[in-house]
Write an enzyme that holds these catalytic residues in place. Structure first.
Site, mmCIF file in Angstrom:
data_model
loop_
_atom_site.group_PDB
_atom_site.id
_atom_site.type_symbol
_atom_site.label_atom_id
_atom_site.label_comp_id
_atom_site.label_asym_id
_atom_site.label_seq_id
_atom_site.Cartn_x
_atom_site.Cartn_y
_atom_site.Cartn_z
ATOM 1 N N HIS B 265 31.766 43.570 46.368
ATOM 2 C CA HIS B 265 30.730 42.535 46.220
ATOM 3 C C HIS B 265 30.903 41.789 44.887
ATOM 4 C CE1 HIS B 265 26.543 40.985 46.922
ATOM 5 N NE2 HIS B 265 26.577 40.894 45.601
ATOM 6 N N GLU B 266 30.989 42.549 43.814
ATOM 7 C CA GLU B 266 31.118 41.905 42.498
ATOM 8 C C GLU B 266 32.480 41.229 42.359
ATOM 9 O OE1 GLU B 266 28.367 41.597 41.207
ATOM 10 O OE2 GLU B 266 27.282 43.290 42.092
ATOM 11 N N HIS B 269 32.118 37.750 43.625
ATOM 12 C CA HIS B 269 31.587 36.881 42.556
ATOM 13 C C HIS B 269 32.679 36.577 41.532
ATOM 14 C CE1 HIS B 269 27.427 36.856 43.755
ATOM 15 N NE2 HIS B 269 27.249 38.159 43.617
ATOM 16 N N GLU B 297 26.115 34.041 46.384
ATOM 17 C CA GLU B 297 25.997 35.197 47.276
ATOM 18 C C GLU B 297 26.921 35.074 48.482
ATOM 19 O OE1 GLU B 297 24.425 38.028 46.613
ATOM 20 O OE2 GLU B 297 23.785 37.164 44.716
#
Lengths: 503, 503
Positions: B265-266, B269, B297
Site C-alpha cells: 500500500h505505502e 503511494h 489512494e
C-alpha cells in the site's frame, strides 16, 4: 512578568522553534536521508534559515525588546528575564549587521566550497581549493568589517562563537600552555616504547560495542526516555528539547576507541542538554547548540576524558568491558588497558589526537586564521606555513596536504574563529571538574564505584540548568571565581602522563 | 517564463519548503521521537504551520499571483505555468477564508480532542468524548460557513480534500454501488466455510517479513536509493521530494497481512511520489501529500489490491514467499493462499476490512457526517445511529463503541470530509488499472512474470508526472475520458469474489 515581556518571549520562542526545526532537518539529513534527497533538503533548510533570520531581525523584535527591557529593568543578572533580554539583544544586534545580501553571498560561497574542498582533499590537490578559499576569506574579512571589532578583525569572528572573548585573551591562554604541551609531548616521545595500544586494535563486534556504550552512557545519567543514540558518518549531538536529545556515533570493527569515546563525548553534550532548567525549556535560552562552543565542549570533554579516560573510572568499568569482550581482553589488565586508551602519538589528524597533543592542533589553526584574516598570510602560502608550523609544534611534517592543511571541513564551511572553542573546552573541562571535586570531594571515590550522580548534580546545578544565559566568561567566573585558566589543564596532563609514561 | 512568474514560483517554493519541513518533523515524531519530546515538537510544528499560513496568505502572494497570471495568460491548461497559478490561486483563496483566529481555535480544539478521544476509546466511554466532539462539529459548521458552499455545507469540507467534488457527486456514486456491495457480501456470507485464512495466521519472523516486503516493493519499482522503509505504529508514506520518499509499515509476528499489504500500500503511494516530473519537483506542485486524497489512494490501492491481491501477481510471488516461509506454507498451494488473503469477513474495524466490504464502512461514515454538519443528527444520538446503520449495511451490530463509533482517529482531529477519498480511491484504482490494461494489454501477463515496468511507466506518464496539477475530476477525465465510476469497481469485485467463493 509583564505583558510586553510575555510577548517578547513568545516571539523569540518562535525564532527558537525555527532553529530547532532546522536542526531536525539536519539530523535527518545525517542519520536517515537517502543521499539523493540532498538537493531538496538544502532548499528546505535554506528556507527555514532565511525565515529565522528575517524573524529575528524584524522590527517586531526591536520593538518588543525595547518594551520588555523597560518592563523587567532591575531584574537580577541571572534571572530568566534579564538573561533573555541580554542574549536576544546581542543576537539581534549581530544578525542585524549581517545584510541579507551578504548572508546570501556567504551561503552560496559555502555551498560550493564544501564540494570543492571535499574533491581537493580526496585528490590531495590544494591548488584546486585555493581560489575558493581565497573567496571565502575575502568574505570573512568583509564580514568582520561589517560587524566591527574593538581590536583585531578576528575579534568579530570570535564573537560569533564565543561572545565576549577577545583575540588577545585567547592568544594569552594559548601562548601560556603551548610550551608546556611541547615539553610534555617531547618527554613522552622518549618513552614511546613503554605503552602499547595493541589491545584496542582488535576485532570488536559492533552490536556489543553499541550495548557497552549505551550502558556507560546510561550509568553517567543520560536518560534514553528523553533521547536516543543513532549512527552517522560524523558523530554529533543535537538537542530538540531537554526531553528529546539525539546522540550519534560511528563504529569501527577493528578499533574500540572511536565508538566508545565518541559515545561518551556525545553523552557529555547530551547530559548538558537534558539538564536545562524547566523554566528555560522552550524559550530562546534553551538552545545548547547555539550556546558557547567552549562551554559545550567542556562538558563533552569532561565526561569523555576527565571521567571517561581516568584510572578511577576504569576501576569500575573495566570488569564490565572485559565481560563484554572476554577473548580480546583476556590478557590485558586494567592498568595496561588504561595506558592503551591514553597512548600519546604524534599524528597529523586533529580529530584523532590524544589529550596531550590535541590543543597543539588548535594552536596551529588559530595562528594561521589570525594571519589569514589580516591578509598577512596569503592562501597560496598556506600549505607551506601549515607544514613549517606543524614541524615546530610536533617535530614532524605532514607527508601530504590531505593529512595537513586540507584535513578539516571547517574553512570550507566559512567557519573561521570556531577552532579555539575546542581548546578552551579542554581547559574548562578540568577547571570545572576540579571545582566539582573541591565542592564534593566524594566524587573521585564514587567514580571508582560507578556512581556519577554527585558529579552530574553538581554540573546540572552549576552549569546545565542555566541553558545559554551566560557567556563562557560569565559562567566560568560565576562557577570558579576565575577566568579561563590553562594551568589546571597542564597540571592535569602532566600528572596523568608522567604517571602513565613513568617520566 | 517571465520575471513575475519566476518570482511567484520562487515565493511558492518557500511555502512548499515549509510544508515539507512540517512533514519531516512529523515523520521524525512518528518514527524516531522519544515520547517525552511530544510537547516541544507540537510547538515546533505549530510555528512552522502558522508561518506557512502567513506566507501563503500574505499580500505578496496576492500581488505575485496577479502579475504572474497576466504574464502566462493563454498557457495550456496542463502546462506547469497555468497549473501552478490555478492550484495556488485555489489554495490562496481557501486559506484566506480561514481567519487566523479560527485556525488557532481549531488547532487548540484538535489538540485536546485527540487525547480525549484516545482515552474514551481505551475506556469504551463515548460520553466522555461527546462534549469534545460537539465542540469540533460546531467548529466545522463554522468553518463551512466561513468557506461558503454552493449546495450542502459538506461541500465546503469536501473541497479541502477533493477540490471540485460536490456532496451530490459523492452521494450519487455511493448510492450507486452500495446495494451491489451489500448483495455481494450477503452472497459471500452463505459460502463462508469455503475459504480459510488460517495460513496467514501463523508465526512469521519479522526480519523475514521485512525482507520479503522490501523485495516486492523493489520489484514494483520503488527506488530505495531515493527512499526508505521504517517502522511506525500507524503506517504512512511521506514525500520530502521525488528523490526522498519515506514509507513506514508495522509488523505482527502472528499475522502476515498487515506488514505485507501495508508495505505494498505505502509502496503504491511511494511510486506515485517518486514518479513526479522533474519540472514539477521542488515547486508548489510537487506535493503528493497535499494532492487529491482520492488520486493518492487510487495508487496505494492499485498496487496493494488490484495488483498485490491478484491471482496473476501471486503466480509469480508465491514461490518466493514459500521460499521465505517454507515451514508455514508447506501445505498451502497458491490457490489456497490467494483465497486466504482475499477472505471476506464482516468485521467492525474499517482498517482491517477486505476489498468487498471496505467501501461500506465509508458509506456509513459519509452518511453520518452529512447529518452531523447539518445538525440533523445530534452527537448524543451518534452511537445509536452508528450501530443501527451498521446493522443495515453489515447485518451485525458492534458490541462496543470502541469497535464502533470510537474506532477512527479522524473526527478527533477535526477531519470531516476526508473519508470519501478512501472509497473514491478504491473506485479509481480499478478505473485506472483497466485503462492501463486497455492501453497496454501485456500488463496482465507481465504481472504473472514479476514484470511491473509497463504498468509503472503507464502510471508515471498518465498520472504521476503531473504532480498535483489536476483535481481528481480533471485527472480521471483526462486519463479515462470519464468521471469517477462505480461500475468498474463493482464488476471487478463481483468477478473476483464470485470466482473465489464459487458463487
Amino acid at each position: 512578568m509583564g505583558e510586553k515581556y510575555q510577548r517578547l518571549a513568545a516571539h523569540l520562542a518562535e525564532v527558537h522553534n525555527l532553529s530547532i526545526s532546522y536542526r531536525i532537518l539536519m539530523w535527518d539529513q545525517q542519520v536517515n536521508m537517502p543521499s539523493a534527497g540532498a538537493g531538496a533538503r538544502a532548499a528546505q533548510m535554506a528556507t527555514i534559515s532565511r525565515l529565522r533570520h528575517e524573524f529575528l531581525t524584524s522590527d517586531t523584535t526591536a520593538r518588543l525588546l525595547e518594551g520588555a527591557a523597560r518592563e523587567v529593568e532591575g531584574a537580577p543578572f541571572d534571572s530568566d528575564e534579564a538573561s533573555l533580554i541580554r542574549v536576544a539583544r546581542r543576537e539581534y544586534d549581530l544578525a542585524l549587521k549581517h545584510s541579507a545580501d551578504f548572508v546570501a553571498r556567504l551561503a552560496q560561497a559555502k555551498n560550493l566550497a564544501t564540494t570543492v574542498w571535499a574533491r581537493a582533499r580526496a585528490n590531495n590537490d590544494f591548488k584546486s581549493f585555493q581560489p575558493t578559499l581565497e573567496r571565502l576569506i575575502d568574505l570573512k574579512i568583509e564580514e568582520a568589517e561589517q560587524l566591527g571589532y574593538p581590536g583585531h578583525p578576528y575579534d568579530a569572528l570570535l564573537e560569533q562563537s564565543e561572545p565576549g572573548m577577545t583575540t588577545a585573551q585567547v592568544k594569552a591562554v594559548f601562548d601560556g600552555h603551548q610550551p608546556h604541551l611541547i615539553a610534555l609531548t617531547a618527554a613522552v616521545r622518549k618513552q614511546v616504547g613503554k605503552v602499547s595500544d595493541a589491545s584496542v586494535h582488535q576485532h570488536f563486534d559492533i552490536e556489543k560495542q553499541r550495548e557497552f556504550g549505551l550502558s556507560i552512557s546510561q550509568a553517567f545519567g543520560f536518560d534514553y526516555k528523553r533521547g536516543r543514540l543513532d549512527t552517522s558518518v560524523h558523530p554529533f549531538e543535537l538537542q530538540f528539547s531537554r526531553d528529546d536529545v539525539r546522540l550519534t556515533t560511528r563504529y569501527r570493527e577493528d578499533f574500540l576507541n572511536p565508538a566508545l569515546f565518541g559515545t561518551l563525548h556525545e553523552t557529555g553534550h547530551g547530559l548538558h542538554a537534558q539538564g536545562f532548567g524547566t523554566s528555560v525549556e522552550g524559550t530562546y535560552l534553551s538552545d545548547l547548540d547555539a550556546s558557547s562552543g567552549a562551554v559545550a565542549e567542556s562538558q563533552s570533554r569532561m565526561w569523555e576524558n576527565v571521567v571517561g579516560r581516568s584510572r578511577d573510572f576504569w576501576q569500575w568499568a573495566y570488569p564490565k568491558l572485559k565481560g563484554t569482550f572476554p577473548a580480546q581482553l583476556a590478557n590485558v589488565d586494567v592498568d595496561a588497558f588504561y595506558r592503551a586508551i591514553n597512548t600519546v602519538r604524534r599524528q597529523f589528524i586533529r580529530v584523532e589526537a590524544d589529550e596531550a597533543t590535541y590543543n597543539l592542533h588548535i594552536v596551529l589553526r588559530f595562528g594561521l586564521e589570525l594571519e589569514l584574516v589580516t591578509g598577512k598570510l596569503k592562501v597560496a602560502d598556506l600549505p607551506a606555513a601549515w607544514n613549517s608550523r606543524f614541524e615546530q609544534l610536533f617535530g614532524i611534517v605532514p607527508p601530504t596536504d590531505k593529512e595537513g592543511v586540507l584535513q578539516d571541513i571547517h574553512w570550507s564551511q566559512g567557519s573561521f574563529g570556531y577552532f579555539p572553542s575546542y581548546a578552551l573546552g579542554n581547559l574548562l573541562s578540568v577547571q570545572f571538574f576540579n571545582k566539582a571535586v573541591q565542592d564534593a570531594p566524594s566524587i573521585s571515590d564514587e567514580i571508582t564505584r560507578g556512581k556519577f550522580d554527585t558529579l552530574l548534580n553538581w554540573a546540572t546545578t552549576n552549569l546545565y540548568r542555566h541553558g545559554r544565559k551566560f557567556t563562557v566568561d560569565e559562567l566560568v567566573h560565576r562557577v570558579t571565581g576565575n577566568s579561563i585558566q590553562w594551568q589546571p589543564y597542564v597540571a592535569y596532563l602532566e600528572a596523568k602522563f608522567k604517571d602513565i609514561y613513568g617520566l
